[in-house]
Design a protein around this motif. Structure first.
Motif, PDB file in Angstrom:
ATOM      1  N   ASP A  66     -23.749 -24.527 -90.970  1.00 49.17           N
ATOM      2  CA  ASP A  66     -22.686 -24.346 -89.698  1.00 49.17           C
ATOM      3  C   ASP A  66     -21.387 -24.594 -90.247  1.00 49.17           C
ATOM      4  O   ASP A  66     -20.454 -23.773 -89.840  1.00 49.17           O
ATOM      5  N   ARG A  67     -21.058 -25.291 -91.084  1.00 51.26           N
ATOM      6  CA  ARG A  67     -19.599 -25.590 -91.590  1.00 51.26           C
ATOM      7  C   ARG A  67     -19.489 -25.401 -93.070  1.00 51.26           C
ATOM      8  O   ARG A  67     -20.441 -25.475 -93.707  1.00 51.26           O
ATOM      9  N   ALA A  68     -18.337 -25.353 -93.519  1.00 49.39           N
ATOM     10  CA  ALA A  68     -17.979 -25.431 -94.982  1.00 49.39           C
ATOM     11  C   ALA A  68     -16.494 -26.231 -95.110  1.00 49.39           C
ATOM     12  O   ALA A  68     -15.416 -26.080 -94.379  1.00 49.39           O
ATOM     13  N   TYR A  69     -16.395 -27.044 -96.096  1.00 49.33           N
ATOM     14  CA  TYR A  69     -15.210 -27.834 -96.490  1.00 49.33           C
ATOM     15  C   TYR A  69     -15.047 -27.855 -98.028  1.00 49.33           C
ATOM     16  O   TYR A  69     -15.843 -27.963 -98.970  1.00 49.33           O
ATOM     17  N   SER A  96     -11.072 -18.971 -94.744  1.00 50.06           N
ATOM     18  CA  SER A  96     -11.857 -18.854 -96.187  1.00 50.06           C
ATOM     19  C   SER A  96     -13.147 -17.923 -95.773  1.00 50.06           C
ATOM     20  O   SER A  96     -13.378 -17.004 -96.086  1.00 50.06           O
ATOM     21  N   VAL A  97     -14.001 -18.717 -95.224  1.00 50.85           N
ATOM     22  CA  VAL A  97     -15.336 -17.924 -95.145  1.00 50.85           C
ATOM     23  C   VAL A  97     -15.572 -17.993 -93.767  1.00 50.85           C
ATOM     24  O   VAL A  97     -15.266 -18.505 -92.759  1.00 50.85           O
ATOM     25  N   LYS A  98     -16.500 -17.069 -93.388  1.00 54.45           N
ATOM     26  CA  LYS A  98     -17.036 -16.854 -91.925  1.00 54.45           C
ATOM     27  C   LYS A  98     -18.298 -17.707 -91.627  1.00 54.45           C
ATOM     28  O   LYS A  98     -19.131 -17.833 -92.362  1.00 54.45           O
ATOM     29  N   CYS A  99     -17.796 -18.527 -90.824  1.00 50.77           N
ATOM     30  CA  CYS A  99     -18.678 -19.741 -90.405  1.00 50.77           C
ATOM     31  C   CYS A  99     -19.382 -19.410 -88.926  1.00 50.77           C
ATOM     32  O   CYS A  99     -18.583 -18.994 -88.226  1.00 50.77           O
ATOM     33  N   PRO A 100     -20.465 -19.478 -88.464  1.00 52.51           N
ATOM     34  CA  PRO A 100     -21.703 -20.275 -89.702  1.00 52.51           C
ATOM     35  C   PRO A 100     -21.936 -19.422 -90.802  1.00 52.51           C
ATOM     36  O   PRO A 100     -22.054 -17.915 -90.589  1.00 52.51           O
ATOM     37  N   ILE A 101     -22.453 -19.768 -92.064  1.00 52.98           N
ATOM     38  CA  ILE A 101     -22.639 -19.409 -93.209  1.00 52.98           C
ATOM     39  C   ILE A 101     -24.085 -18.941 -92.902  1.00 52.98           C
ATOM     40  O   ILE A 101     -25.010 -19.808 -92.848  1.00 52.98           O
ATOM     41  N   GLN A 102     -24.410 -17.677 -93.163  1.00 51.52           N
ATOM     42  CA  GLN A 102     -25.952 -17.173 -92.808  1.00 51.52           C
ATOM     43  C   GLN A 102     -26.472 -16.946 -94.053  1.00 51.52           C
ATOM     44  O   GLN A 102     -25.869 -16.203 -95.179  1.00 51.52           O
ATOM     45  N   ALA A 103     -27.674 -17.403 -94.513  1.00 54.73           N
ATOM     46  CA  ALA A 103     -28.563 -17.098 -95.492  1.00 54.73           C
ATOM     47  C   ALA A 103     -28.621 -15.796 -95.925  1.00 54.73           C
ATOM     48  O   ALA A 103     -28.939 -15.062 -94.790  1.00 54.73           O
ATOM     49  N   GLY A 104     -28.494 -15.211 -97.089  1.00 56.21           N
ATOM     50  CA  GLY A 104     -28.868 -13.810 -97.514  1.00 56.21           C
ATOM     51  C   GLY A 104     -27.543 -13.029 -97.156  1.00 56.21           C
ATOM     52  O   GLY A 104     -27.506 -11.880 -97.561  1.00 56.21           O
TER      53      GLY A 104
END
Length: 152
Positions: A66-69, A96-104
């Motif tokens: 869901d998030r990234a720190y 930085s990244v598009k959240c939520p981060i999706q697997a694959g």
């Protein structure tokens, strides 16, 4: 048109003083495809106190987040005397990244830091991206690389 712009951005990033880092993984739960650091002309990267450095990490998450720190620090002595350094904002989803981060889904993590005053020396920097602010959490991205800290 988008493909041309993407190729131009890749060319500009690769034509500046950036090094594709040789790094040691420290438990990434994502697949890391490449890491580049700018400005950095060679390894170990000579980093000047007060200068900004930008890292690009091309990765594919293996699970959803869901998030990234941002978390980064250094082993100053080589004997486990670790200092933690701040990246503001701490939330990697903001710039930085598009959240939520999706697997694959392959994406590029980008962060810029200013090297704080650290006694000039060689050290190993650890860079992590975690899904929580909990220091014990397993990282999405984690890598270690050598640097030399210099006074301008």
């Amino acid at each position: 048109m988008i493909k041309i712009i993407t190729l131009l951005v890749v060319y500009l990033v690769s034509s500046t003083v950036a090094v594709q880092l040789k790094y040691i993984s420290c438990g990434s739960t994502a697949t890391v495809h490449s890491i580049a650091l700018e400005p950095c002309a060679s390894e170990p990267c000579a980093m000047n106190i007060g200068q900004n450095y930008t890292v690009w990490v091309n990765f594919t998450a293996k699970v959803n987040h869901d998030r990234a720190y941002h978390v980064w620090g250094g082993d100053v002595t080589g004997f486990g005397d670790v200092i933690m350094l701040n990246i503001n904002p701490n939330d990697a989803c903001i710039q930085s990244v598009k959240c939520p981060i999706q697997a694959g889904l392959q994406q590029t993590y980008k962060a810029t830091v200013t090297i704080p005053y650290i006694n000039p020396k060689r050290m190993a920097l650890t860079w992590e991206v975690k899904s929580t602010n909990d220091p014990a959490a397993r990282p999405i991205i984690c890598f270690v690389f050598p640097v030399t800290i210099l006074v301008n």
